[in-house]
Every structure is written in C-alpha cells, then in structure tokens.
Design a protein around this motif. Sequence first.
Motif, PDB file in Angstrom:
ATOM      1  N   UNK A 216       0.849  -1.185   0.000  1.00 17.75           N
ATOM      2  CA  UNK A 216       0.000   0.000   0.000  1.00 17.75           C
ATOM      3  C   UNK A 216       0.891   1.243   0.000  1.00 17.75           C
ATOM      4  N   UNK A 217       1.221   1.692  -1.193  1.00 17.21           N
ATOM      5  CA  UNK A 217       2.171   2.797  -1.324  1.00 17.21           C
ATOM      6  C   UNK A 217       1.626   4.080  -0.703  1.00 17.21           C
ATOM      7  N   UNK A 218       0.307   4.276  -0.818  1.00 21.05           N
ATOM      8  CA  UNK A 218      -0.265   5.516  -0.317  1.00 21.05           C
ATOM      9  C   UNK A 218      -0.186   5.587   1.211  1.00 21.05           C
ATOM     10  N   UNK A 219      -0.491   4.465   1.852  1.00 19.89           N
ATOM     11  CA  UNK A 219      -0.422   4.417   3.308  1.00 19.89           C
ATOM     12  C   UNK A 219       1.019   4.653   3.773  1.00 19.89           C
ATOM     13  N   UNK A 220       1.963   4.062   3.043  1.00 14.31           N
ATOM     14  CA  UNK A 220       3.361   4.254   3.403  1.00 14.31           C
ATOM     15  C   UNK A 220       3.731   5.733   3.349  1.00 14.31           C
ATOM     16  N   UNK A 221       3.262   6.404   2.311  1.00 15.34           N
ATOM     17  CA  UNK A 221       3.527   7.839   2.190  1.00 15.34           C
ATOM     18  C   UNK A 221       2.942   8.608   3.353  1.00 15.34           C
ATOM     19  N   UNK A 222       1.722   8.234   3.729  1.00 11.24           N
ATOM     20  CA  UNK A 222       1.049   8.948   4.808  1.00 11.24           C
ATOM     21  C   UNK A 222       1.736   8.712   6.145  1.00 11.24           C
TER      22      UNK A 222
ATOM     23  N   UNK B  39       1.560   5.395  -6.419  1.00  6.23           N
ATOM     24  CA  UNK B  39       1.340   6.720  -5.869  1.00  6.23           C
ATOM     25  C   UNK B  39       1.578   7.742  -6.958  1.00  6.23           C
ATOM     26  N   UNK B 105       2.978  14.291   0.189  1.00  6.63           N
ATOM     27  CA  UNK B 105       2.324  13.654   1.335  1.00  6.63           C
ATOM     28  C   UNK B 105       3.309  13.322   2.456  1.00  6.63           C
ATOM     29  N   UNK B 109       3.203  14.525   6.311  1.00  3.86           N
ATOM     30  CA  UNK B 109       3.187  13.543   7.396  1.00  3.86           C
ATOM     31  C   UNK B 109       4.314  13.814   8.376  1.00  3.86           C
ATOM     32  N   UNK B 123      -0.669  -3.035   6.793  1.00  2.00           N
ATOM     33  CA  UNK B 123       0.259  -3.756   5.922  1.00  2.00           C
ATOM     34  C   UNK B 123       0.110  -5.209   6.351  1.00  2.00           C
TER      35      UNK B 123
END
Lengths: 340, 265, 385
Positions: A216-222, B39, B105, B109, B123
Amino acid sequence: MSALGAALVSADLLLQGGVVDLFSGLVGVVLDGLSKAALFVLIASGLSLIFGLMGVLNFAHGSLTMIGAYLGGVVMVVAVTGETGGLTRLVLFFLAIAAVFGVMTAFGAAMERTIIRPIYDRAPLFQILLTFGVVLVLDEVARIVVELRGMQPQSDWQAALGTAPDFLAAWYEIAGVSIRGLYLFEVLVGALVVTAIAAFLTRTRYGLYIRAGSEDAEMAQALGIDIRQAFTVVFGVGAGLAGVAGVMLMWDPRYGASVPLGVETLLIGFIVVIIGGLGSFKGTVVAALLVGFTDATMTWVFQNHVSFPGLPEMVMFLVLVGVLVVRPQGLFGLAEVGGH
Amino acid sequence: MRLPLGGRVVQLLELRLAADQFVDTLGERHLAEHRRAVVGVRPVLPAFGAFPFLDEADVEEGEVVALIGRNGVGKTTTLRSILGLTPPREGSVRFRGEDVTGEETHDIARRGVGWVPEERRMFTHLTVDENVRIATPESANVPEAFETAYSTFPELEDHRGKEAGDLSGGQQQMVAIARGLVGDNDLLLVDEPSEGLAPLIVEAVADAIRTVSEETTVLLVEQNFPLATELADRYYLLDHGTVVDAGSTEGVSRDDETIRRYLSA
Amino acid sequence: MYGSLIGSPLGDEFAVLLPRVRTMIAVFYVGLFAMSFDFVSGYTGYLSFGHAMFYGTGAYLVVMAANGALPLVGAETPFMTLLVVAALLGAAFALLVGSVSFRLTGVYFAMVTLGFAEVAHVFIRNWDRVSDNPRDGAAVTSPDGFAIGVPGVEDLQWSIGRLVGDSVENAFGLGIELGTAELSYYLIGAVTLVCYLALQRVLHSPFGRVMVAVRENEDRARAVGYDTFRYKMGAFAISGAFAAVAGALFAGYRRSVAPSSTFDLFVTADALLASIIGGFGTLAGPLYGHLFHETVGDMLTTESGGLARYLRETLPESLLTADVAGMEVVAVVNVLIDGRAELYLGLIFIAFVLFVPRGLLGTLRDRLGGTVAEAAAERLRRWSP
C-alpha cells in the motif's frame, strides 16, 4: 541451449539400466533443476522487486541482464590472462559482480528519474510500451558496440566463457551423474543472492519500506515515507540485480553473453515473477524453483521419451498460462491486486 | 471541553477548500480502486457541479473535532486533502500557520500529521511490530515506540510477531491507532474508527481514542453520531462539501432539526 | 510518379528520401497487421502482446498449403481461398487464446497473450511438418505465383511476388504499364484497402462503440448491461482474422516464412511501433506509422538508396577521412547511420510514448478537431466561392 547440460547428463543415463537408471535420472533432474532455479531467481529477483513496489513490468530487464553479461565479460577478459590461477579468477568474478552491480544500479536509478517517473500516472499500458522502447534502443546500442569490437552479436562471447576457472568448467560425478562444476557454483551464487535480498528486505529499514510500499504505497507515504525516493532506489537495485544475473550467465555455456540473451532472459523472468505473484519475493523464489524443476524434468523427458526439442520451453509457458487461469494473482500474490 | 495546551489557544489547522473537489460515493469507490496502485495517480474524479467553498474550518491544539454528515459528502476527501493525497484543486490547507497545500504527502506527514484511515489499511504481510516500527520516525527510538504502543494497547503485546492481516478487526484498528500514536504526531486524522466493529470492540476503540486525544489533537470522521459527539469537543456538519452547521458537541442530539435533516438518508 | 522523381536531376536525393515500391508493399501487409493489432489493443485497451501468432498462422498456412503439407487445403487451393481460410483460422485461434486471456486485464493480459505466442513460436520452430529444418522456416517449392483477383475469373487474376509475379503491359487498353513490383503493389494494396474498410465499418457500428466503452470504463459498460466478455472476444476474433490475412499476404508475396519473421516478439513490436507512432486507437494511424518506420528504415539501409551509401558516394574524400573525436567521418557514418534504423526508431518510439501518446494521426485529429478527411473537406468548402 539450455538442454545441453541435461543432454550430457542423460547421455550418461542411457548407458545404464533399471533402478540405477531411475535413481540417477532423479539425481540428474534435481541437480539440473537446482542450477536452473538458481539462474532463474537471479534473472527474476530484480524484476520482482520493481514489479512488486511500483507495479511496473520492466520489459528492459532482460536487456539490462544482457548488458551486465557483456560488462562482466569485459572485466574478466581484460583482467584474466592464460596465466591467471583459478582462485584469482574467482575473486575477479566477484569483483566483476560488485562493479557491474554498481554501474547498473546507477544506470537504473537514472533511467527511473528520467523516463519512468513521468509515466506513473498513466495507464499500465504505457509503462509496458515505454520499457519496451528501451529494449529496442539498448539492444541496438549493444549490437553497435559489439560489432565495433569486431564480434558477432548473435553468438555467445567465447572469450568471456573461457575466463571461467578450470575447476568450474570441469565435470564431476555425483551419484552416478556427471555435472559441471559451474552449475553447482551457480546454486551457491543463487543462494547467496537470495539470502542477501531476503536480509535486505527483512532486516533493514529500507527493506521494510519496500515491503510496506509494495502492499500500500499511499499508506506508506502517509506514514512519512518518501516513496518516490524508494522507487528510484528499487529501480536502481533491480537493474543492478539484472546486471549480476548477466555476469553469472556470461560464464554459463548454456547461455553466454550475446544480444539475444536479453529476450531469452526477459521471458524467463516474466514467467517466474508472474507465477510467484506480485510483490512477493518469497513467491519469486518458490516460482523459480518450480519453473527450474519443470524445465529440468521436461528436458529429461525430451531426452528420453519425446522427440520434440521445444518441450521444456512450451511446458514452462503452459505452466504460466495455467497458473494465471487458476490464480491470476500468482502463487503468493495478494488477491485484490490480481487481474489488474 | 477544551484543552488548550499551555493555557492558550493555538490554531493548529485551517482549511479552506474548494467544494467542487468533493465527490459522490461513486467517485470515492473509484478512488479506492486506485489507491493501491502507484502513488502519484491522480484519478480524474467525476465532479458534480460547482459547489461553494467549504467554509473555513479550523482545529485548535488539544481539541477533538468531529466531521459528521452523510456518506459521500466529502468527509474522507477532506482528510485526504489535508494529507495531500487528494491535492486541493482550489483553496488551501494551513498547518501550524504554514501553507502546506501542494506539498508531498510524506513531507506533510513528517510535519506531524498522522492518519488512521478508513478500513484501517494494515500492511497485512508485515507483523504487528513491523507495522508499529514503520510508523516510527527515523529519528525516534524504536523500543520506546514499542513501549508506547503496547502500554496503550496491552492486548497487542501477545500478537507482536503475528502478521497484521491475521488479526481481528478490532485488533487491526488498535494497530492503526498505535501507528498514529508512535508517529510523534501533533494532529491525528481518524477516519471511521468504529466501522464494521462489534459494539463491545467499539467501546475499546473509543477508549483508545480517548487515551490518544490526551496526547494529540484529533480530527475525527465518524458515522456513529452518539460516539462522535461523545468523543469530540466540537463538530462540523457537512453536506456536499460545505459546512452547514458547527458548534460545541455539548448538549447536541440527533433530534436537533438541522442535524436530523442532514444526517437522515 | 516515383520513376519520374528518381529520373530527375535530384534522383539520388529522392532515392534516399522516398521509399521504394518494394518497401511500399511491405507497408501494406505489415500496416494491415498493425491495424489489426490496433483494432483490439487501441480500441478496447487490451494490449495483445502475442499478436504475431495470428500473423504467423496466416503466413505459415499459405506456404504449407502451397507445399501440400496440410490436409484439406491442398497445393492447388486458390490464393483467394487461402486468404479466407487464414482469416477463419486466425479468428479461431483468437477465440481459443481469448477464452483464457480475457479472464485477466492490464499487464496480465499482455503477459498471457505473449505466453501463448511464445508457445506457438516454440512449436513452429520445432514442427517437422513445416520443412526439414523448421528453425529456418520454409519456402514455397512450386514456381506458380499466388493470384489475387476475382475468384473464378481467370482473366481478372494476377500473381503477386518479386520474381514470379505477373506484369501488365497494357492494362485495360489504357497504355498503362505495370512491372511485377507495381502490380503486386496495387493488388496487395487493394486487399489492404478492403480490409481497412471492413474494420472501419465495424468500428463505426454499435459494436465498435461498445469496444470503446470497454476501453474507457469496462465496469460501467458491464453495469449498463453489455456482456463485455463477448464483445472483447468478438473484437479479438476479428483482429486475429485480419492479422492472419496480413500474414497470408506477406507469405504470398515473399513466398517464404521463418519463425523470426512471423511468430517472433519483434514482429509484434513492429505493430506496436506502427500503432504508437501512427496513433493508438486510430485505425488508419498504424498504416502511416509503418510507412514512417519503413521510410526511416529505407533511408538508413545499407543497400543502394540508403543515406550511408549516398553520403559515402557524395561527400568529398577529404571530409570522409576527416577526424571526428578520433574517428574518421566514414567510420562514424558506418557505425551510426548504416543500417541503424532500429536505434533511431527505438528512440523515436520512446519519445512518442512520453510526449506524443496520441501518435501522428491522433495528434493531427486533435488539432483539426475531427478526422483529417472531414476537416479537409470543411476547409475546402470554406475556400471555395
């Protein structure tokens, strides 16, 4: 070409009979399968990392392997003379691997920055098209350079093959089966590289980012991870691994450095990565074993029972088609990303 | 109930967003399909007419603020806009007085904005430990982060080595909140924490949010109206990306005229 | 026309810049192949990465039938019949491949079609029925040319081929003289045109609109009630049929086939190049794209009429032997120009993917706000009194 080693193995087989025949046949297939699996995992692991994190199927991967084979060959041919001892050659080989890994990593990172980055937000189709364009260019550049040096781009680079130390080029007898020392060495190198990648993925902070980003690339970014930078690093490392595979293949008489090596290894890489499943390095390793043993078994069947020389390659592709139909996401892939 | 830290009111977050970026649920589903992809994908979302601006909304330090409203009025999109995941087409996001609109982003963060997203977004192939570790800033002490996470959620301690995908929904929600907690965040964006959980588990999650809100400011999106008002100090009621009502949660009930109008389906 | 330009005082320059008739023939059959590729890939969005297998099917059918190596279609089968059989066979294989592949989308679809094509490639390289040495392919053994024309009317059929093709001395009593190359050009061109019109017709029908709907948003197309699987299968079958016809034309003209010129991944690459440069999702675009490809290839060929030979013959000796960064100019010409079309095409291809994703024709249409024909007609109307 890949049938050559097993051809010699089974030529030996035909001379024997009965139970001994079956047993040594099995040993032969296992050894052949292991050495092929080792090569396949080398070929596919970089492709797998890139595909896993970015979803980019890098068609240029095989061409990078091909260039790695030539670069590694250059190092060996320049450094090795008739006098050079076997151990020195082995040390030089590992130096060549390190050097090619460095050069190809830099090249891959530059490639990601310049031409791959602008197309992330386009349909996957464009990533295929773009990297395929890179294949056309890299193959032609390789052909130009090789021809400039007065060599044949279509055929294997014999001088590079000749730099392998004698104890690797020799054949050894194991349980009634003769096997080239090099093939056992390939198993060793394959195991080393798999261990190194696994350690990188599980033991380092960057590896954690990559595993998380693959899912989950987006979650990683967040969570504050600079995923773009990770893309550049992974594309670079993937290209570097392609180069390492090339250096290994440069010594293998079943492959050897040549321009067509690019497409040959690309197709193998695709089969392995897709069977293994998107974003799963474990899947890639298992798939490499599966495909390697399929190749070895079918080569044995061809040698002994069926007179169709294309059998191993055809069965490998049929395994791919079969897996995709039953489990589109691959053996270890995530269900929700399959079929996309 | 306001808890101005250090005795004075600090404006933490100011929002001024073009409402036309808020989309219907179809658009959000479209978005969900894309979000696991690479992304940088900025899917073209169907916009439904040009709506007026989302009235200025703000969050002060130490508060818990709830965004309420029907499905698809733009609550989740507001949170995504703050993080730059759905970059505002017009308007601005200011964090600690600085304009962060258009920033990447991960930079937003790292400024101290955490996210506990809808559906938890574990994850799944990483262990609980790894999920916590990845949320810990590079400069922070990892064992300390573990200590914080597992003292807040003792239940997770037994499952540290398990893959997060194997946990129950409630446990996953705790991991998601723990990730927000160890991130050293000043603002935590919490999206639908009670969704899909059994009532008993919801109570545990609510406790967790209460614990977290003692440390950090929280902007909460919650369908469950009683829960939202119970947790929050203030609320904004949204409709079509526009604030239609706002105020203190004290004494507010579902039966209030405006609220009933905008919450009923 | 071509002859008069070549005969002019600047003939040598024209010879470098213009494609030869022989090249133009290839533009037709490869162009048709590229159109069939674009038909399914450009319009439904499913990248058929194994398209060469259909082209190869048509090509091998013609050569093997002519050599009497196949049942049902014997050596005496007329070429026009073979074209139809090729189309049917191409469609049948497409349905077979499609029934598996269309369970997948995106990258996976591209991969699995490539997988099928590679299976076919390996098979054809090893099938001993093709010839004694299947790795090198097969050639037509009989001396008769393949005839294109009105079936059943002997006088209205002419053979194609470089060496065995017919020539016409006084066509229709109009005094037009056509050599073997020109006649083959017109005959193959005519078949290509018919195929183009047929494909065009499909795209402009309701069926074609559903294909585009699948590309734009398959979920929505399914939601409004279309059985998208059947539409995709239909489009793929049509595409496979015309790819096979293109392969049959290739084999009919060249009279020999080899795995590397038919079933190879780089044959599909030719269609990709043509489609991207010409315009993905514009049916006529790939034809222009391949014309561009062949023109560049022709300019950079090592044969006469190539830029390298022209430069070597035209540039003064002193310049040719001059040093450029330690190399003689003639060496630079030899290395960078002589037969290097693939390098430049690859670079052009990358540039198109990055900067001109709509291709030549697509971009032109965007600029004109409609098809070229419509826009041209509109302008002519405006200019006429």
